[in-house]
Design a protein around this motif. Structure first.
Motif, PDB file in Angstrom:
ATOM      1  N   VAL A   1      42.163  -1.189 -11.649  1.00 57.92           N
ATOM      2  CA  VAL A   1      42.274  -2.097 -10.509  1.00 57.92           C
ATOM      3  C   VAL A   1      41.709  -1.451  -9.244  1.00 57.92           C
ATOM      4  O   VAL A   1      41.081  -2.115  -8.418  1.00 57.92           O
ATOM      5  N   ALA A   2      41.909  -0.151  -9.089  1.00 57.73           N
ATOM      6  CA  ALA A   2      41.359   0.555  -7.928  1.00 57.73           C
ATOM      7  C   ALA A   2      39.834   0.458  -7.905  1.00 57.73           C
ATOM      8  O   ALA A   2      39.227   0.227  -6.850  1.00 57.73           O
ATOM      9  N   VAL A   3      39.210   0.609  -9.061  1.00 57.39           N
ATOM     10  CA  VAL A   3      37.751   0.491  -9.139  1.00 57.39           C
ATOM     11  C   VAL A   3      37.319  -0.933  -8.798  1.00 57.39           C
ATOM     12  O   VAL A   3      36.378  -1.151  -8.019  1.00 57.39           O
ATOM     13  N   LEU A   4      38.018  -1.928  -9.349  1.00 58.03           N
ATOM     14  CA  LEU A   4      37.698  -3.329  -9.076  1.00 58.03           C
ATOM     15  C   LEU A   4      37.816  -3.637  -7.585  1.00 58.03           C
ATOM     16  O   LEU A   4      36.951  -4.286  -6.992  1.00 58.03           O
ATOM     17  N   ALA A   5      38.903  -3.176  -6.978  1.00 53.14           N
ATOM     18  CA  ALA A   5      39.143  -3.445  -5.554  1.00 53.14           C
ATOM     19  C   ALA A   5      38.089  -2.811  -4.659  1.00 53.14           C
ATOM     20  O   ALA A   5      37.811  -3.321  -3.562  1.00 53.14           O
ATOM     21  N   SER A   6      37.509  -1.730  -5.109  1.00 46.45           N
ATOM     22  CA  SER A   6      36.576  -1.000  -4.251  1.00 46.45           C
ATOM     23  C   SER A   6      35.172  -1.600  -4.216  1.00 46.45           C
ATOM     24  O   SER A   6      34.388  -1.287  -3.321  1.00 46.45           O
ATOM     25  N   VAL A   7      34.861  -2.514  -5.163  1.00 43.92           N
ATOM     26  CA  VAL A   7      33.474  -2.981  -5.237  1.00 43.92           C
ATOM     27  C   VAL A   7      33.297  -4.495  -5.228  1.00 43.92           C
ATOM     28  O   VAL A   7      32.166  -4.975  -5.175  1.00 43.92           O
ATOM     29  N   VAL A   8      34.398  -5.295  -5.289  1.00 40.89           N
ATOM     30  CA  VAL A   8      34.263  -6.754  -5.384  1.00 40.89           C
ATOM     31  C   VAL A   8      34.757  -7.411  -4.095  1.00 40.89           C
ATOM     32  O   VAL A   8      35.832  -7.058  -3.594  1.00 40.89           O
ATOM     33  N   PRO A   9      34.020  -8.382  -3.522  1.00 42.92           N
ATOM     34  CA  PRO A   9      34.447  -9.066  -2.288  1.00 42.92           C
ATOM     35  C   PRO A   9      35.728  -9.857  -2.467  1.00 42.92           C
ATOM     36  O   PRO A   9      36.030 -10.354  -3.566  1.00 42.92           O
ATOM     37  N   LEU A  10      36.485 -10.032  -1.382  1.00 49.18           N
ATOM     38  CA  LEU A  10      37.786 -10.703  -1.409  1.00 49.18           C
ATOM     39  C   LEU A  10      37.690 -12.156  -1.860  1.00 49.18           C
ATOM     40  O   LEU A  10      38.498 -12.622  -2.655  1.00 49.18           O
ATOM     41  N   SER A  11      36.696 -12.912  -1.356  1.00 50.75           N
ATOM     42  CA  SER A  11      36.653 -14.342  -1.660  1.00 50.75           C
ATOM     43  C   SER A  11      36.534 -14.597  -3.154  1.00 50.75           C
ATOM     44  O   SER A  11      37.181 -15.490  -3.707  1.00 50.75           O
ATOM     45  N   ARG A  12      35.723 -13.813  -3.851  1.00 50.84           N
ATOM     46  CA  ARG A  12      35.551 -13.990  -5.286  1.00 50.84           C
ATOM     47  C   ARG A  12      36.823 -13.602  -6.030  1.00 50.84           C
ATOM     48  O   ARG A  12      37.217 -14.230  -7.007  1.00 50.84           O
ATOM     49  N   LEU A  13      37.476 -12.546  -5.563  1.00 48.96           N
ATOM     50  CA  LEU A  13      38.717 -12.110  -6.194  1.00 48.96           C
ATOM     51  C   LEU A  13      39.800 -13.165  -6.043  1.00 48.96           C
ATOM     52  O   LEU A  13      40.535 -13.462  -6.991  1.00 48.96           O
ATOM     53  N   ALA A  14      39.917 -13.755  -4.849  1.00 48.71           N
ATOM     54  CA  ALA A  14      40.972 -14.736  -4.598  1.00 48.71           C
ATOM     55  C   ALA A  14      40.805 -15.963  -5.483  1.00 48.71           C
ATOM     56  O   ALA A  14      41.766 -16.464  -6.064  1.00 48.71           O
ATOM     57  N   GLU A  15      39.573 -16.464  -5.610  1.00 45.23           N
ATOM     58  CA  GLU A  15      39.370 -17.655  -6.426  1.00 45.23           C
ATOM     59  C   GLU A  15      39.564 -17.371  -7.909  1.00 45.23           C
ATOM     60  O   GLU A  15      40.094 -18.191  -8.655  1.00 45.23           O
ATOM     61  N   ALA A  16      39.137 -16.194  -8.374  1.00 43.93           N
ATOM     62  CA  ALA A  16      39.349 -15.836  -9.777  1.00 43.93           C
ATOM     63  C   ALA A  16      40.833 -15.738 -10.086  1.00 43.93           C
ATOM     64  O   ALA A  16      41.293 -16.126 -11.165  1.00 43.93           O
TER      65      ALA A  16
ATOM     66  N   VAL B   1      45.868  -8.104  -7.426  1.00 37.14           N
ATOM     67  CA  VAL B   1      46.116  -6.780  -6.848  1.00 37.14           C
ATOM     68  C   VAL B   1      44.866  -6.297  -6.127  1.00 37.14           C
ATOM     69  O   VAL B   1      44.930  -5.802  -4.998  1.00 37.14           O
ATOM     70  N   ALA B   2      43.715  -6.448  -6.777  1.00 38.44           N
ATOM     71  CA  ALA B   2      42.466  -6.020  -6.150  1.00 38.44           C
ATOM     72  C   ALA B   2      42.188  -6.813  -4.878  1.00 38.44           C
ATOM     73  O   ALA B   2      41.772  -6.254  -3.855  1.00 38.44           O
ATOM     74  N   ALA B   3      42.435  -8.128  -4.916  1.00 40.87           N
ATOM     75  CA  ALA B   3      42.201  -8.974  -3.741  1.00 40.87           C
ATOM     76  C   ALA B   3      43.099  -8.566  -2.580  1.00 40.87           C
ATOM     77  O   ALA B   3      42.669  -8.502  -1.423  1.00 40.87           O
ATOM     78  N   VAL B   4      44.360  -8.314  -2.892  1.00 40.50           N
ATOM     79  CA  VAL B   4      45.304  -7.890  -1.856  1.00 40.50           C
ATOM     80  C   VAL B   4      44.868  -6.555  -1.263  1.00 40.50           C
ATOM     81  O   VAL B   4      44.905  -6.350  -0.047  1.00 40.50           O
ATOM     82  N   ALA B   5      44.427  -5.655  -2.114  1.00 40.19           N
ATOM     83  CA  ALA B   5      43.992  -4.340  -1.643  1.00 40.19           C
ATOM     84  C   ALA B   5      42.782  -4.453  -0.723  1.00 40.19           C
ATOM     85  O   ALA B   5      42.678  -3.738   0.281  1.00 40.19           O
ATOM     86  N   VAL B   6      41.857  -5.372  -1.033  1.00 40.91           N
ATOM     87  CA  VAL B   6      40.686  -5.575  -0.177  1.00 40.91           C
ATOM     88  C   VAL B   6      41.123  -6.050   1.208  1.00 40.91           C
ATOM     89  O   VAL B   6      40.617  -5.589   2.236  1.00 40.91           O
ATOM     90  N   GLY B   7      42.096  -6.962   1.261  1.00 40.00           N
ATOM     91  CA  GLY B   7      42.592  -7.446   2.547  1.00 40.00           C
ATOM     92  C   GLY B   7      43.300  -6.382   3.359  1.00 40.00           C
ATOM     93  O   GLY B   7      43.383  -6.481   4.591  1.00 40.00           O
TER      94      GLY B   7
END
Length: 471
Positions: free
Chosen positions: A364-379, A121-127
């Motif tokens: 999840v909103a907090v996570l999405a606001s501070v973590v880069p997409l590439s790291r989120l996608a692989e995790a 969810v966080a990764a999608v939100a970053v995109g």
């Protein structure tokens, strides 16, 4: 020996089915909303954003990467379909492993699913932010400043659009499942239309020279690309989290899983082929909104990319909604089993687990606001691959231990299909970075600590066993 039996205690499929028949959730979803839920959860950032990450390493063979990742997903989807028709619970792979491999493995699977759903969810939100800026640039000539639309490490301070879309999705979920399903169905149809529009336009700029060299890094590049784009297939199992809100789960859940994966795979291959053929694999890696860039290059006009960006804004927002829904329902199942606090399974007058939904949405909103997409996608990918592998093993165990169980769908070519699914999941996991493995190890260690300090002591199944001993 007693401790081992405690960790391996299995929750019978009949007990799971009986509990689902008395669910406080409302059974309002038919086949179309279930397919829309799975397609809606799958069709989003993966194709709109992650294609740009995989194309430079795989080259034009990124199309093959999608096929390879789709094959891995298909084997797991067949296993999901059988278990969804046999154990129609909201817990998805968590409930399936509880019925086949015992409580500890179920906990590990559930913990992986929380990683998969929450982080995806966080990764999608970053995109989402990249396409929002593309749309704003094409309509009003302005964009959100990078400091407020990118996380630390990618030129920004905080990704406000990512947090906003998660909180908006949380608000929709709090309205009720029927309302959420209607919104998801409409937006899913819209984004399928947008991707068909993209293919129709991009194919007009197809040049054979862009397809050569086809695999510049050989099979290693294709494999790395498959590991990266596997993120794009996460979500086809979303229908299995709606087992207690489907009107006819034994019939509709297997159908929804297979239909959604077929639709998504076909679209991915067509979009990847059209995009690479139009601009080349290397050019895709230089844009935060790669598909919009393709249309801009092919047409040399602004309006097609604005249309696509608008569609992507809605599409990615719907992924946030549907995946967030799935995570809250998994928490409902884990809470009802006593492995998570009871607050996660309490529902309000709308039959919505409101506290669960609100807390997950904020985190999840907090996570999405501070973590880069590439790291989120692989995790997300590593958590998903572990869960998929366990589902494939689970269907083998249930076939052996419970051949008499009523199954509305049977995985073909047993035992080879689930065995291939396990092998492919294991192979794709090896393509992930060492940093991802370290993060996953830390997450798993934290999960085991929570289980041994809280879940094992408060397990509902443990209490039932204790009562039987006293009786």
């Amino acid at each position: 020996m007693s401790s081992a039996r405690t960790l391996l205690r299995v929750k019978p499929a009949e007990q799971l089915t009986e509990e689902s028949s008395h669910t406080p959730l409302r059974r309002t979803l038919g086949l179309v909303p279930l397919v829309a839920l799975s397609v809606g959860a799958t069709l989003g950032t993966g194709i709109f954003v992650v294609l740009a990450d995989a194309a430079p390493s795989a080259g034009p063979a990124v199309v093959v990467s999608f096929v390879l990742a789709g094959l891995a997903a298909l084997c797991s989807a067949l296993s999901y379909a059988e278990l969804a028709g046999s154990v129609p619970m909201s817990g998805s792979a968590y409930s399936y492993t509880y019925a086949t491999m015992g409580e500890l493995v179920a906990w590990v699977c559930g913990w992986c699913l929380l990683l998969e759903y929450g982080v995806s969810v966080a990764a999608v939100a970053v995109g989402w932010g990249g396409y929002l800026n593309e749309f704003l640039q094409g309509t009003i000539g302005m964009t959100i400043p990078e400091a407020l639309s990118a996380p630390p490490g990618e030129g920004g301070l905080v990704n406000i659009p990512a947090a906003v879309v998660v909180l908006l999705a949380t608000g929709v979920l709090l309205l009720g499942v029927r309302e959420s399903a209607r919104a998801t169905t409409v937006v899913t149809l819209l984004k399928i239309g947008i991707l068909v529009f993209f293919v129709a336009v991009a194919v007009t700029g197809f040049r054979s020279v862009n397809m050569s060299p086809f695999a510049p890094m050989g099979f290693a590049g294709i494999s790395a690309g498959a590991s990266a784009v596997f993120f794009s297939f996460i979500g086809f199992d979303a229908a299995s989290t709606a087992g207690e809100e489907a009107r006819d789960p034994k019939r509709d859940l297997p159908r929804a899983i297979m239909l959604s994966l077929s639709i998504v795979t076909a679209l991915y291959v067509l979009v990847a082929l059209a995009a690479v053929g139009a601009v080349g694999a290397g050019a895709l890696g230089g844009s935060d909104a790669s598909l919009a860039m393709v249309l801009q290059t092919v047409t040399r006009q602004g309006w097609p990319s604005v249309v696509l960006a608008f569609g992507a804004v809605l599409a990615i927002a719907s992924v946030v909604l549907t995946v967030l829904y799935g995570q809250t329902r998994i928490l409902v199942s884990m809470s009802r089993d006593g492995l998570m606090p009871q607050m996660f399974s309490r529902v309000n007058r709308r039959a919505v687990p409101a506290r669960n939904t609100a807390l997950v949405g904020v985190l999840v909103a907090v996570l999405a606001s501070v973590v880069p997409l590439s790291r989120l996608a692989e995790a997300t990918s590593i958590g998903t691959l572990v869960a998929f592998g366990l589902v494939n093993i689970g269907v083998l165990i249930l076939r052996r231990n419970r051949p008499d169980l009523n199954r509305s769908f049977r995985t073909p070519l047993m035992p080879w299909t689930p065995l291939l699914g396990v092998a492919l999941c294991g192979y794709l996991i090896t393509g992930l970075d060492a940093v991802t493995w370290l993060a996953f190890a830390l997450w798993s260690a934290a999960g085991l600590a929570v289980y041994f300090l809280y879940g094992m002591r408060r397990s509902k199944l443990a209490r039932q066993d204790a009562e039987q001993v006293r009786g």
